[in-house]
Write a protein that holds these residues in place. Structure first.
Motif, short mmCIF file in Angstrom:
data_model
loop_
_atom_site.label_atom_id
_atom_site.label_comp_id
_atom_site.label_asym_id
_atom_site.label_seq_id
_atom_site.Cartn_x
_atom_site.Cartn_y
_atom_site.Cartn_z
N CYS A 1 0.77 -1.04 -0.06
CA CYS A 1 0.15 0.08 -0.04
C CYS A 1 0.74 1.21 0.02
O CYS A 1 1.69 1.39 0.74
N LEU B 1 0.71 -6.25 0.48
CA LEU B 1 -0.87 -6.64 -0.54
C LEU B 1 -1.00 -7.69 -1.20
O LEU B 1 -1.52 -8.68 -1.17
N ARG C 1 -5.45 -8.98 4.39
CA ARG C 1 -4.58 -7.79 4.22
C ARG C 1 -5.58 -6.67 3.46
O ARG C 1 -5.07 -5.69 3.36
N VAL C 2 -6.57 -7.14 2.67
CA VAL C 2 -7.57 -6.43 2.17
C VAL C 2 -8.88 -6.48 2.75
O VAL C 2 -9.29 -7.35 3.67
N ARG D 1 -10.07 -2.28 -0.33
CA ARG D 1 -9.20 -1.30 0.32
C ARG D 1 -8.16 -2.18 1.01
O ARG D 1 -8.47 -3.06 1.42
N CYS D 2 -7.18 -1.14 1.65
CA CYS D 2 -6.22 -1.80 2.36
C CYS D 2 -6.83 -1.99 3.77
O CYS D 2 -7.20 -1.11 4.52
N LEU E 1 -7.96 0.93 -3.09
CA LEU E 1 -6.95 0.29 -4.00
C LEU E 1 -7.58 0.03 -5.35
O LEU E 1 -6.66 0.08 -6.21
#
Length: 139
Positions: A53, A60, A84-85, A101-102, A109
Motif C-alpha cells: 500500500c 498486499l 490484508r484487504v 481497500r487496504c 486500492l
C-alpha cells in the motif's frame, strides 16, 4: 472516505494524509478516484517482488499472482492473504462492484471482479490502481 474511522491499525488525520501523499495519490487512495487506464507505472511490470500500500506500506499483493489482463490496470488473482484487504459494496457510477481497500489503513486500492473467464486459479481479477501501490523488488 476522508472521514476515516479510527478502527484501522494505521490512522492519520486528513491533514496528515494530504501532507504525505501527492494530490493524485490522495485522490485515489483517500477519495476512491481511479487513475486513467494504461498510464500506471505497474500496468506492464514483470519485476519480481511484493506490492505494498502506497499510503501505509502494508504488503498486499505478490508479483506471483500478477497477470496480464489487458484491462489497463495491474491485475492480480489473489491478495497475499485475505486479511490484508477489505471489501465494500460500491454502487457508484450506476454499477454494482466490490471495492478493495487496504485493511491496515482503509485506503482505496481498486475493485475485484469474478467470472470473467481469465485462466487464473481463483477466477478473480483484482483490478488495482498502480498509484495505490509501491513495488518492493525481491533482492
Amino acid at each position: 472516505m476522508t472521514n476515516q474511522p479510527a478502527n484501522y491499525p494505521v490512522h492519520k488525520t486528513d491533514a496528515e494524509w494530504r501532507a504525505q501523499l501527492s494530490p493524485a495519490e490522495y485522490a485515489v487512495l483517500r477519495e476512491a478516484a481511479t487513475e486513467r487506464p494504461f498510464v500506471g507505472e505497474y500496468t506492464d511490470t514483470k519485476t519480481v517482488g511484493v506490492y505494498a500500500c502506497r499510503a501505509c506500506g502494508a504488503e498486499l499483493f505478490s508479483s506471483e499472482t500478477k497477470f496480464d489482463s489487458h484491462c489497463g490496470w495491474p491485475s492480480y488473482f489473489a491478495p497475499l492473504a485475505e486479511d490484508r484487504v477489505e471489501y465494500l459494496e460500491d454502487t457508484s457510477h450506476g454499477m454494482r462492484r466490490v471495492e478493495v481497500r487496504c485493511a491496515a489503513c482503509g485506503s482505496h486500492l481498486g475493485h475485484v471482479f469474478e467470472g470473467e473467464g481469465y485462466p487464473t486459479p481463483t477466477d478473480q481479477r483484482y483490478c488495482i490502481n498502480s498509484i495505490s501501490l509501491t513495488l518492493k523488488p525481491k533482492e
